[in-house]
Design an enzyme around this catalytic site. Structure first.
Site, PDB file in Angstrom:
ATOM      1  N   ILE A 157      18.795 -38.796  -2.171  1.00 12.70           N
ATOM      2  CA  ILE A 157      19.457 -40.009  -2.659  1.00 12.70           C
ATOM      3  C   ILE A 157      20.807 -39.646  -3.294  1.00 12.70           C
ATOM      4  O   ILE A 157      21.798 -40.348  -3.127  1.00 12.70           O
ATOM      5  CB  ILE A 157      18.546 -40.730  -3.698  1.00 12.70           C
ATOM      6  CG1 ILE A 157      17.297 -41.301  -3.016  1.00 12.70           C
ATOM      7  CG2 ILE A 157      19.309 -41.853  -4.409  1.00 12.70           C
ATOM      8  CD1 ILE A 157      16.278 -41.920  -3.985  1.00 12.70           C
TER       9      ILE A 157
ATOM     10  N   ASP B  29       3.401 -32.777  -8.609  1.00 12.31           N
ATOM     11  CA  ASP B  29       2.271 -33.701  -8.589  1.00 12.31           C
ATOM     12  C   ASP B  29       0.926 -32.973  -8.669  1.00 12.31           C
ATOM     13  O   ASP B  29       0.709 -31.966  -7.987  1.00 12.31           O
ATOM     14  CB  ASP B  29       2.284 -34.537  -7.301  1.00 12.31           C
ATOM     15  CG  ASP B  29       3.473 -35.479  -7.216  1.00 12.31           C
ATOM     16  OD1 ASP B  29       4.261 -35.552  -8.179  1.00 12.31           O
ATOM     17  OD2 ASP B  29       3.614 -36.164  -6.169  1.00 12.31           O
TER      18      ASP B  29
ATOM     19  N   GLN C 256       0.805 -38.346 -10.923  1.00  8.84           N
ATOM     20  CA  GLN C 256       2.169 -38.245 -11.447  1.00  8.84           C
ATOM     21  C   GLN C 256       2.254 -38.642 -12.930  1.00  8.84           C
ATOM     22  O   GLN C 256       3.213 -39.301 -13.338  1.00  8.84           O
ATOM     23  CB  GLN C 256       3.130 -39.125 -10.633  1.00  8.84           C
ATOM     24  CG  GLN C 256       3.460 -38.531  -9.269  1.00  8.84           C
ATOM     25  CD  GLN C 256       4.727 -39.130  -8.691  1.00  8.84           C
ATOM     26  OE1 GLN C 256       4.915 -40.349  -8.719  1.00  8.84           O
ATOM     27  NE2 GLN C 256       5.601 -38.290  -8.175  1.00  8.84           N
TER      28      GLN C 256
ATOM     29  N   TYR D 127       5.643 -37.156 -13.997  1.00 10.26           N
ATOM     30  CA  TYR D 127       6.809 -37.802 -13.391  1.00 10.26           C
ATOM     31  C   TYR D 127       6.942 -39.256 -13.871  1.00 10.26           C
ATOM     32  O   TYR D 127       8.027 -39.710 -14.234  1.00 10.26           O
ATOM     33  CB  TYR D 127       6.638 -37.748 -11.872  1.00 10.26           C
ATOM     34  CG  TYR D 127       7.775 -38.297 -11.038  1.00 10.26           C
ATOM     35  CD1 TYR D 127       8.829 -37.473 -10.652  1.00 10.26           C
ATOM     36  CD2 TYR D 127       7.768 -39.611 -10.579  1.00 10.26           C
ATOM     37  CE1 TYR D 127       9.855 -37.962  -9.849  1.00 10.26           C
ATOM     38  CE2 TYR D 127       8.783 -40.106  -9.782  1.00 10.26           C
ATOM     39  CZ  TYR D 127       9.826 -39.273  -9.414  1.00 10.26           C
ATOM     40  OH  TYR D 127      10.836 -39.761  -8.618  1.00 10.26           O
TER      41      TYR D 127
ATOM     42  N   GLY E 272      12.056 -47.526  -4.778  1.00  8.81           N
ATOM     43  CA  GLY E 272      10.683 -47.363  -4.294  1.00  8.81           C
ATOM     44  C   GLY E 272      10.627 -46.085  -3.485  1.00  8.81           C
ATOM     45  O   GLY E 272      11.329 -45.112  -3.782  1.00  8.81           O
TER      46      GLY E 272
HETATM   47  N1  CAA Z   1      -4.976 -43.101  -5.249  1.00 10.50           N
HETATM   48  C1  CAA Z   1      -6.285 -42.839  -5.429  1.00 10.50           C
HETATM   49  N2  CAA Z   1      -6.866 -41.691  -5.087  1.00 10.50           N
HETATM   50  C2  CAA Z   1      -6.069 -40.752  -4.544  1.00 10.50           C
HETATM   51  C3  CAA Z   1      -4.687 -40.940  -4.346  1.00 10.50           C
HETATM   52  C4  CAA Z   1      -4.163 -42.176  -4.711  1.00 10.50           C
HETATM   53  N3  CAA Z   1      -2.870 -42.450  -4.540  1.00 10.50           N
HETATM   54  N4  CAA Z   1      -4.178 -39.814  -3.790  1.00 10.50           N
HETATM   55  C5  CAA Z   1      -5.191 -38.955  -3.658  1.00 10.50           C
HETATM   56  N5  CAA Z   1      -6.345 -39.523  -4.099  1.00 10.50           N
HETATM   57  C6  CAA Z   1      -7.662 -38.962  -4.121  1.00 10.50           C
HETATM   58  C7  CAA Z   1      -8.019 -38.307  -2.798  1.00 10.50           C
HETATM   59  O1  CAA Z   1      -8.522 -39.263  -1.899  1.00 10.50           O
HETATM   60  C8  CAA Z   1      -9.073 -37.299  -3.218  1.00 10.50           C
HETATM   61  O2  CAA Z   1     -10.282 -37.971  -3.449  1.00 10.50           O
HETATM   62  P1  CAA Z   1     -11.688 -37.296  -3.028  1.00 10.50           P
HETATM   63  O3  CAA Z   1     -11.793 -36.054  -3.866  1.00 10.50           O
HETATM   64  O4  CAA Z   1     -12.720 -38.350  -3.359  1.00 10.50           O
HETATM   65  O5  CAA Z   1     -11.554 -37.020  -1.563  1.00 10.50           O
HETATM   66  C9  CAA Z   1      -8.528 -36.858  -4.533  1.00 10.50           C
HETATM   67  O6  CAA Z   1      -7.709 -37.893  -5.046  1.00 10.50           O
HETATM   68  C10 CAA Z   1      -7.604 -35.667  -4.340  1.00 10.50           C
HETATM   69  O7  CAA Z   1      -8.155 -34.752  -5.080  1.00 10.50           O
HETATM   70  P2  CAA Z   1      -7.774 -33.235  -4.812  1.00 10.50           P
HETATM   71  O8  CAA Z   1      -8.450 -32.485  -5.897  1.00 10.50           O
HETATM   72  O9  CAA Z   1      -8.000 -32.839  -3.408  1.00 10.50           O
HETATM   73  O10 CAA Z   1      -6.212 -33.296  -5.065  1.00 10.50           O
HETATM   74  P3  CAA Z   1      -5.183 -32.150  -4.968  1.00 10.50           P
HETATM   75  O11 CAA Z   1      -5.294 -31.283  -6.160  1.00 10.50           O
HETATM   76  O12 CAA Z   1      -5.276 -31.496  -3.631  1.00 10.50           O
HETATM   77  O13 CAA Z   1      -3.857 -32.990  -5.076  1.00 10.50           O
HETATM   78  C11 CAA Z   1      -2.260 -34.667  -4.423  1.00 10.50           C
HETATM   79  C12 CAA Z   1      -3.453 -33.781  -4.006  1.00 10.50           C
HETATM   80  C13 CAA Z   1      -1.213 -33.817  -5.147  1.00 10.50           C
HETATM   81  C14 CAA Z   1      -2.739 -35.735  -5.355  1.00 10.50           C
HETATM   82  C15 CAA Z   1      -1.724 -35.226  -3.113  1.00 10.50           C
HETATM   83  O14 CAA Z   1      -2.684 -36.107  -2.585  1.00 10.50           O
HETATM   84  C16 CAA Z   1      -0.413 -35.959  -3.286  1.00 10.50           C
HETATM   85  O15 CAA Z   1       0.650 -35.344  -3.291  1.00 10.50           O
HETATM   86  N6  CAA Z   1      -0.463 -37.297  -3.420  1.00 10.50           N
HETATM   87  C17 CAA Z   1       0.731 -38.115  -3.454  1.00 10.50           C
HETATM   88  C18 CAA Z   1       1.163 -38.411  -4.872  1.00 10.50           C
HETATM   89  C19 CAA Z   1       2.386 -39.304  -4.768  1.00 10.50           C
HETATM   90  O16 CAA Z   1       2.327 -40.401  -4.275  1.00 10.50           O
HETATM   91  N7  CAA Z   1       3.531 -38.790  -5.225  1.00 10.50           N
HETATM   92  C20 CAA Z   1       4.760 -39.509  -5.097  1.00 10.50           C
HETATM   93  C21 CAA Z   1       5.787 -38.577  -4.539  1.00 10.50           C
HETATM   94  S1  CAA Z   1       7.276 -39.390  -4.037  1.00 10.50           S
HETATM   95  C22 CAA Z   1       8.112 -39.637  -5.437  1.00 10.50           C
HETATM   96  O17 CAA Z   1       7.717 -39.273  -6.496  1.00 10.50           O
HETATM   97  C23 CAA Z   1       9.409 -40.363  -5.303  1.00 10.50           C
HETATM   98  C24 CAA Z   1       9.371 -41.640  -6.012  1.00 10.50           C
HETATM   99  O18 CAA Z   1       9.963 -41.741  -7.080  1.00 10.50           O
HETATM  100  C25 CAA Z   1       8.698 -42.791  -5.403  1.00 10.50           C
END
Ligand code: CAA
Length: 240
Positions: free
Chosen positions: A14, A88, A144, A147, A178
């Protein structure tokens, strides 16, 4: 004389779109970057925009870097605090280092970027402080806690700065993008990203240029009475 804009994290994502949009509007632009020398050199070569390397998490480095920009490019009239990182992790797995890295860069980084330019803006009776927050500072986000805390903090910063700067011709506003098609969002696991896109009524990620156009407007004289505001640009994913 053309005004000068500083964009932190301004050579990629961005930030790069913001730097280019401000240059196209006729501003002198300086962009900072933290580590990727190659990307910064390529960006300067392609755009003619000067790049400066410093760590926004470090106050002394930021102050020294800003003094260099002011000597070489001009007194900073517009500051865009855009630099940000993610570390994250679900809260039960988040380490103190993941918390601290994000707070230091995303939140203290805003202080370190704006504080050194603020006295000059007050003296010259003009300034634009534009902080790039996030939808996740408004709504929170799984994995997050760090964050989202910084991005919610940005909103408190601009609302406070707006009150302090208004009589000195300085405005301070935040933009909450977003999910935008940048490396940061592309780093999210594909399955998660697809599910996020499913939650965006526009049916797509935003483009960096769509945020850059908001910044160009806030930087302009036309935005003088918009102060302490939060502009959401998220394809209808979330309303405050
Ligand atoms: N809502 C609910 N549950 C979620 C979820 C969510 N958004 N994301 C992951 N989960 C759940 C998974 O389904 C999983 O559940 P189960 O154990 O029942 O299968 C669990 O959480 C993940 O647990 P893990 O222990 O496996 O997680 P991990 O240590 O491997 O971490 C993570 C994985 C880091 C959370 C990865 O899923 C991730 O990166 N998620 C995205 C987070 C996100 O949206 N970040 C935004 C980035 S973009 C940004 O920040 C720019 C902006 O300003 C918009």
């Amino acid at each position: 004389m053309a005004r000068t804009a500083l964009v932190t994290g301004g050579s990629r994502g961005i930030g790069a779109a913001i730097s280019k949009a401000l240059k196209a509007e006729g501003y002198n632009v300086a962009a900072t970057y933290a580590g990727n020398d190659e990307a910064a050199a390529k960006f300067t070569e392609e755009t003619g925009i000067a790049t400066y390397k410093w760590n926004v998490a470090d106050y002394d480095e930021s102050k020294a870097g800003i003094e260099k920009v002011e000597a070489e490019v001009g007194p900073i009239d517009i500051v865009v605090a855009n630099a940000g990182i993610t570390r994250d992790a679900p809260f039960h797995k988040m380490t103190p280092d993941q918390w601290k890295d994000v707070i230091d860069t995303n939140l203290t980084g805003v202080f370190n970027t704006v504080h050194p330019v603020w006295p000059g803006m007050r003296e010259r009776k003009f300034g634009r402080v534009i902080v790039i927050s996030s939808i996740n500072g408004q709504k929170g986000q799984f994995a997050q806690v760090n964050y989202a805390a910084t991005k919610a903090g940005d909103l408190g910063i601009v609302k406070s700065l707006a009150q302090e700067g208004a009589r000195a011709g300085i405005t301070a506003n935040a933009i909450c993008p977003g999910y935008i098609a940048t490396e940061m969002v592309m780093a999210v696991p594909e399955k998660v990203r697809e599910s996020i896109i499913g939650q965006i009524p526009a049916g797509r990620l935003g483009e960096p240029e769509e945020i850059a156009r908001c910044v160009a407007f806030l930087a302009s004289d036309d935005s003088q009475f918009i102060n302490g505001s939060t502009i959401s640009a998220n394809g209808a994913q979330f309303f405050v």
